[in-house]
Motif scaffolding. Structure first.
Motif, mmCIF file in Angstrom:
data_model
loop_
_atom_site.group_PDB
_atom_site.id
_atom_site.type_symbol
_atom_site.label_atom_id
_atom_site.label_comp_id
_atom_site.label_asym_id
_atom_site.label_seq_id
_atom_site.Cartn_x
_atom_site.Cartn_y
_atom_site.Cartn_z
ATOM 1 N N ARG A 17 17.478 -37.006 6.211
ATOM 2 C CA ARG A 17 17.640 -37.693 7.915
ATOM 3 C C ARG A 17 18.597 -36.873 8.419
ATOM 4 O O ARG A 17 19.915 -36.215 8.120
ATOM 5 C CB ARG A 17 18.086 -39.466 7.635
ATOM 6 C CG ARG A 17 19.241 -39.413 6.684
ATOM 7 C CD ARG A 17 20.251 -40.804 6.698
ATOM 8 N NE ARG A 17 21.610 -40.659 6.628
ATOM 9 C CZ ARG A 17 22.707 -41.163 7.096
ATOM 10 N NH1 ARG A 17 22.022 -41.562 8.679
ATOM 11 N NH2 ARG A 17 23.494 -41.071 6.557
ATOM 12 N N ALA B 200 24.490 -38.845 11.108
ATOM 13 C CA ALA B 200 24.436 -40.082 12.049
ATOM 14 C C ALA B 200 25.812 -39.725 12.174
ATOM 15 O O ALA B 200 26.609 -40.673 11.990
ATOM 16 C CB ALA B 200 23.746 -41.505 12.081
ATOM 17 N N HIS C 48 27.023 -46.025 17.311
ATOM 18 C CA HIS C 48 25.920 -46.002 17.330
ATOM 19 C C HIS C 48 25.870 -47.151 18.327
ATOM 20 O O HIS C 48 26.978 -47.993 19.010
ATOM 21 C CB HIS C 48 25.743 -46.129 15.895
ATOM 22 C CG HIS C 48 25.400 -47.355 15.257
ATOM 23 N ND1 HIS C 48 25.614 -48.637 15.843
ATOM 24 C CD2 HIS C 48 26.328 -47.814 14.244
ATOM 25 C CE1 HIS C 48 25.994 -49.147 15.033
ATOM 26 N NE2 HIS C 48 26.177 -48.417 13.939
ATOM 27 N N ASP D 84 19.560 -45.856 11.088
ATOM 28 C CA ASP D 84 20.085 -44.018 11.074
ATOM 29 C C ASP D 84 21.435 -43.510 10.603
ATOM 30 O O ASP D 84 21.673 -43.081 10.352
ATOM 31 C CB ASP D 84 20.029 -44.235 12.679
ATOM 32 C CG ASP D 84 19.005 -44.103 12.921
ATOM 33 O OD1 ASP D 84 18.044 -44.462 12.558
ATOM 34 O OD2 ASP D 84 18.968 -44.996 14.425
ATOM 35 N N SER D 85 22.674 -44.846 11.224
ATOM 36 C CA SER D 85 23.699 -44.227 10.677
ATOM 37 C C SER D 85 24.207 -44.527 8.760
ATOM 38 O O SER D 85 24.857 -43.868 8.473
ATOM 39 C CB SER D 85 24.977 -44.664 11.286
ATOM 40 O OG SER D 85 24.840 -44.328 12.785
#
Length: 283
Positions: free
Chosen positions: A6, A9, A13, A192-193
């Motif tokens: 990934r 991030a 967010h 995502d983070s």
């Protein structure tokens, strides 16, 4: 080193931004945005880590369940190998759910200096895990204010064939530990983070036990709402309570939700435990 599946991030967010708007603190949070941009372990962080003896780690076990686990060792067990690489020269205890950690997963770490009321949050990717310790590629590293940190000196100890309880509900002694606590650690996650570890503190008894789980009030903090931003996207959560006198621990994995009470600005978190692990060995 395995490729990171990934992209890093960094920054706030959408979940964090949504909670900041609801709380009416967008301007205050925006001033702190550079803190959560991509960060390295600078000289100040290295000096802090060199003296630390306790941290709380958020990660997933081999079955994908989220946990927060204590990590401890002598000063120097957290070592800056490079500005973007942290070495953790210990592993979780033998009975801990994060003893066997899958690599190439996001982790959250909060490093505590209780005596001087200081803490450092580190987020990154676990790139190595073995009997000698862990390796983390650092994506974010930033300090938090000293609010709600109870000064204390930690007890050193080692595993001693601990008694371990695994179940789905809190026992009376677990409830006693929760209700006496002035400190716990919260693990949350975002698709995502990644995973995040944070410290929560307040007067003894600020965490309440109800028939359907636990709840606690949210006290005013740094206005970034990292944990709350994660929870409105993914309710998966984990808690760690430590009896700092005996070294025993209580670990919970489950789900949590943020509730906005009728009083302006008042918030509380409701947590429903799905699994419970209690270990009587010192951390």
């Amino acid at each position: 080193m395995a490729d990171n599946p990934r992209a890093a991030a960094v920054g706030f967010h959408p979940g964090e931004l949504a909670v900041q708007r609801q709380a009416g603190v967008q301007a205050a949070a925006a001033r702190l945005a550079p803190m959560v941009a991509g960060g390295k372990l600078g000289a100040g962080a290295g000096a802090f880590l060199a003296t630390a003896t306790f941290a709380a780690l958020t990660a997933r076990d081999a079955a994908g369940r989220l946990w927060v686990s204590p990590l401890s060792g002598p000063a120097g067990f957290l070592r800056v190998a490079s500005p973007s690489r942290l070495r953790i020269e210990t592993t979780a205890r033998a009975a801990d759910p994060l003893r066997e950690l899958p690599v190439d997963q996001p982790i959250g770490l909060v490093v505590m200096d209780f005596a001087h009321r200081r803490r450092l949050r580190i987020n990154g990717i676990l790139t190595g895990a073995g009997s000698e310790g862990l390796a983390v590629d650092v994506e974010q590293a930033y300090g938090n204010c000293p609010q709600y940190i109870t000064p204390r000196h930690l007890r050193n100890g080692t595993d001693h064939n601990p008694n371990v309880f695994r179940g789905n509900e809190l026992r009376p002694q677990d409830i006693d530990l929760v209700q006496a606590a002035d400190t716990f650690f919260l693990g949350t996650t975002h698709p995502d983070s990644g995973n995040d570890a944070s410290h929560r503190g307040g007067p003894a008894g600020f965490v309440r036990v109800a028939s359907d789980g636990l709840w606690w009030p949210d006290f005013p903090g740094n206005n970034m709402f990292n944990s709350f931003g994660n929870l409105i996207v993914d309710p998966t959560a984990a808690l760690l309570f430590v009896d700092f006198r005996s070294g025993a621990t209580l670990q919970l994995t489950g789900t949590a939700s943020v509730h906005w009470d009728t009083e302006p600005g008042a918030r509380r978190v409701m947590f429903a435990p799905h699994e419970v692990i209690a270990i009587d060995a010192p951390v």
